[in-house]
Design a protein around this motif. Structure first.
Motif, mmCIF file in Angstrom:
data_model
loop_
_atom_site.group_PDB
_atom_site.id
_atom_site.type_symbol
_atom_site.label_atom_id
_atom_site.label_comp_id
_atom_site.label_asym_id
_atom_site.label_seq_id
_atom_site.Cartn_x
_atom_site.Cartn_y
_atom_site.Cartn_z
ATOM 1 N N VAL A 1 -6.225 9.205 -5.396
ATOM 2 C CA VAL A 1 -6.837 7.998 -4.834
ATOM 3 C C VAL A 1 -7.915 8.409 -3.840
ATOM 4 O O VAL A 1 -7.704 9.299 -3.010
ATOM 5 C CB VAL A 1 -5.790 7.112 -4.113
ATOM 6 N N ALA B 1 0.836 -1.204 0.000
ATOM 7 C CA ALA B 1 0.000 0.000 0.000
ATOM 8 C C ALA B 1 0.869 1.252 0.000
ATOM 9 O O ALA B 1 0.542 2.247 -0.661
ATOM 10 C CB ALA B 1 -0.929 -0.008 1.213
ATOM 11 N N LYS B 2 1.990 1.211 0.734
ATOM 12 C CA LYS B 2 2.911 2.347 0.771
ATOM 13 C C LYS B 2 3.465 2.653 -0.621
ATOM 14 O O LYS B 2 3.508 3.794 -1.055
ATOM 15 C CB LYS B 2 4.067 2.042 1.732
ATOM 16 N N ASP C 1 -10.434 8.219 -0.635
ATOM 17 C CA ASP C 1 -10.282 7.750 0.739
ATOM 18 C C ASP C 1 -11.100 6.484 0.963
ATOM 19 O O ASP C 1 -12.180 6.319 0.406
ATOM 20 C CB ASP C 1 -10.748 8.830 1.730
ATOM 21 N N TYR D 1 -2.253 2.845 5.026
ATOM 22 C CA TYR D 1 -1.407 3.923 4.486
ATOM 23 C C TYR D 1 -1.412 5.171 5.371
ATOM 24 O O TYR D 1 -0.362 5.682 5.748
ATOM 25 C CB TYR D 1 -1.855 4.288 3.073
ATOM 26 N N ASP D 2 -2.624 5.642 5.737
ATOM 27 C CA ASP D 2 -2.723 6.900 6.482
ATOM 28 C C ASP D 2 -2.364 6.770 7.961
ATOM 29 O O ASP D 2 -1.848 7.708 8.559
ATOM 30 C CB ASP D 2 -4.153 7.474 6.368
ATOM 31 N N LYS E 1 -7.325 2.306 2.868
ATOM 32 C CA LYS E 1 -6.276 3.329 2.738
ATOM 33 C C LYS E 1 -5.915 3.903 4.106
ATOM 34 O O LYS E 1 -4.740 4.132 4.412
ATOM 35 C CB LYS E 1 -6.738 4.448 1.801
ATOM 36 N N TYR F 1 2.196 1.712 -3.527
ATOM 37 C CA TYR F 1 1.122 2.091 -4.445
ATOM 38 C C TYR F 1 0.648 3.531 -4.206
ATOM 39 O O TYR F 1 0.639 4.359 -5.129
ATOM 40 C CB TYR F 1 -0.056 1.124 -4.309
ATOM 41 N N TYR F 2 0.265 3.828 -2.958
ATOM 42 C CA TYR F 2 -0.304 5.150 -2.662
ATOM 43 C C TYR F 2 0.730 6.271 -2.743
ATOM 44 O O TYR F 2 0.385 7.416 -3.029
ATOM 45 C CB TYR F 2 -0.981 5.153 -1.287
ATOM 46 N N SER F 3 2.005 5.946 -2.493
ATOM 47 C CA SER F 3 3.048 6.973 -2.590
ATOM 48 C C SER F 3 3.271 7.413 -4.029
ATOM 49 O O SER F 3 3.717 8.540 -4.281
ATOM 50 C CB SER F 3 4.372 6.440 -2.030
#
Length: 423
Positions: free
Chosen positions: A336, A326-327, A338, A346-347, A342, A329-331
């Motif tokens: 994206v 996830a880190k 919420d 990630y958050d 996530k 991908y989302y970085s």
């Protein structure tokens, strides 16, 4: 280090980062493959005084350039790091701080510390190389004294670099540190920039040697411990009659495979974030909980079963890989929406995530252990605290004296003093 100290950006049209990274990995692999644990210990002993001496010189010259300790504390204390009044000189921050909330730091650092110092083969192999329990314990206490030094090796020089950066910008010139593409100062470049701009030529080369030796020592420890784990815990378990000479060869082949995997991992490492320290903490915070939970319950609770420990490790690995994926991908994703996934993977602050993940893995180990057959007394004899015999307890008690207690108290007092000063 190479880029900042020597100004080498490219070689033969290739980004020098890749040449240096792959070159160092391969060089380290060569002497680890042929030298084994002895080469790891020798290089560790040789590089430590070089790195300590170089860092001491950086401290002295850094304070001379900046104007002293008080100027450093003033410059760093003037910069707030969150909306709650905490500054760069505060180790203990508000619990709402995005990066280092005090409760998260207390829980997360304890879990990561327990995993690294008590269960990681990288460290444990050094303790196991002691001739007896007394040597192993005192080596560990000496290691704790050395572990206090990074405050002066990295923390204080980092603060000096930041204060110099603020001072240079305040004087209307360019900053002391190089800038990233996003406009922030390059935190990873702090130490090599101090080396490049403050040290004279001869000492500069010595410190670079120390830094590279430290890096290669860490790599060598990793290669050696990983190869040994594979050889002893996997290969020898399935082929117990294998002669020692062949096991050495298998360990060398395992080292080569680990080196290749390490090189292939570099692009993933670079995609997680701009700051290397942040990447390291992210990875450690998802690696530690599953291992720490299985190990802690394994040595403290006689009812822990092999199945419980295994599923605790597997659940930790699955959650950890999900968080890491996830880190990445989302970085790198542009937009994206919420979602609960996530937020969780990630958050959520990495320290709090580490704590919740540890609790989840403990629950998995307990539930699976209670649902499966308990291990026999013979199987766990000498492995769980509650199974120690009178003879084992007497041997342990005879292995330490009041000097070990005195040194332990001194280390705890110094640690407490650091926290009190930088509270």
């Amino acid at each position: 280090v190479f880029q900042q100290v020597f100004g080498i950006k490219e070689l033969w049209g290739i980004d020098f980062f890749w040449i240096a990274a792959i070159g160092l990995v391969l060089l380290t692999a060569l002497y680890t493959i042929f030298g084994g644990m002895k080469s790891v210990l020798y290089t560790s002993v040789l590089q430590t005084p070089i790195l300590l001496l170089g860092s001491l010189i950086i401290l002295v010259l850094g304070f001379k350039e900046l104007g002293g300790w008080d100027e450093m504390m003033r410059a760093c204390g003037a910069v707030t790091v969150n909306d709650y009044g905490d500054t760069m000189t505060n180790l203990i921050r508000s619990n709402d701080d995005a990066n280092f909330p005090w409760l998260g730091a207390l829980i997360g650092s304890a879990i990561i510390g327990f995993w690294y110092w008590c269960t990681d083969q990288f460290i444990v192999q050094r303790v196991l190389s002691g001739k007896n329990e007394t040597e192993a314990r005192r080596g560990t206490i000496f290691g704790a004294y050395l572990k206090l030094l990074p405050v002066f090796l990295f923390l204080i020089p980092g603060m000096i670099a930041f204060a110099l950066h603020q001072k240079y910008i305040g004087a209307g010139g360019e900053g002391f540190l190089p800038m990233l593409a996003n406009g922030n100062a390059n935190a990873d470049a702090a130490f090599p920039t101090l080396v490049a701009k403050l040290l004279p030529a001869g000492v500069k080369g010595l410190v670079v040697c120390g830094i590279l030796a430290a890096l290669m020592s860490s790599l060598a420890s990793l290669f050696n411990s990983s190869a040994m784990l594979f050889t002893i815990d996997f290969y020898k378990r399935f082929r117990p009659e294998t002669p020692e000479k062949k096991l050495v060869g298998i360990g060398q082949i395992a080292t080569v495979v680990i080196v290749i995997l390490g090189i292939l991992w570099i692009p993933i490492m670079r995609s997680v974030g701009d700051v290397l320290y942040t990447y390291l903490q992210d990875v450690q915070s998802v690696l530690a909980p599953g291992i720490a939970a299985a190990f802690l319950l394994g040595i403290c609770w006689k009812r822990t079963s092999a199945q419980g420990g295994m599923w605790g490790l597997i659940s930790g690995m699955v959650i950890g890989l999900t968080r890491l994926g996830a880190k990445v991908y989302y970085s790198n994703a542009s937009e994206v929406a919420d979602s609960t996934f996530k937020y969780l993977f990630y958050d959520m602050n990495w320290l709090f995530f580490c704590g919740w993940m540890f609790l989840f893995c403990i629950i998995v180990v307990i539930v699976v252990s209670l649902a499966t057959e308990a291990p026999t007394t013979e199987k766990i004899q000498g492995l769980v605290f509650g199974t120690a015999t009178k003879e084992q307890k007497a041997a342990t008690r005879a292995s330490w004296n009041y000097w070990d207690i005195i040194h332990t108290i001194i280390i705890l007092a110094i640690t407490g003093a650091f926290y009190w000063y930088f509270w």
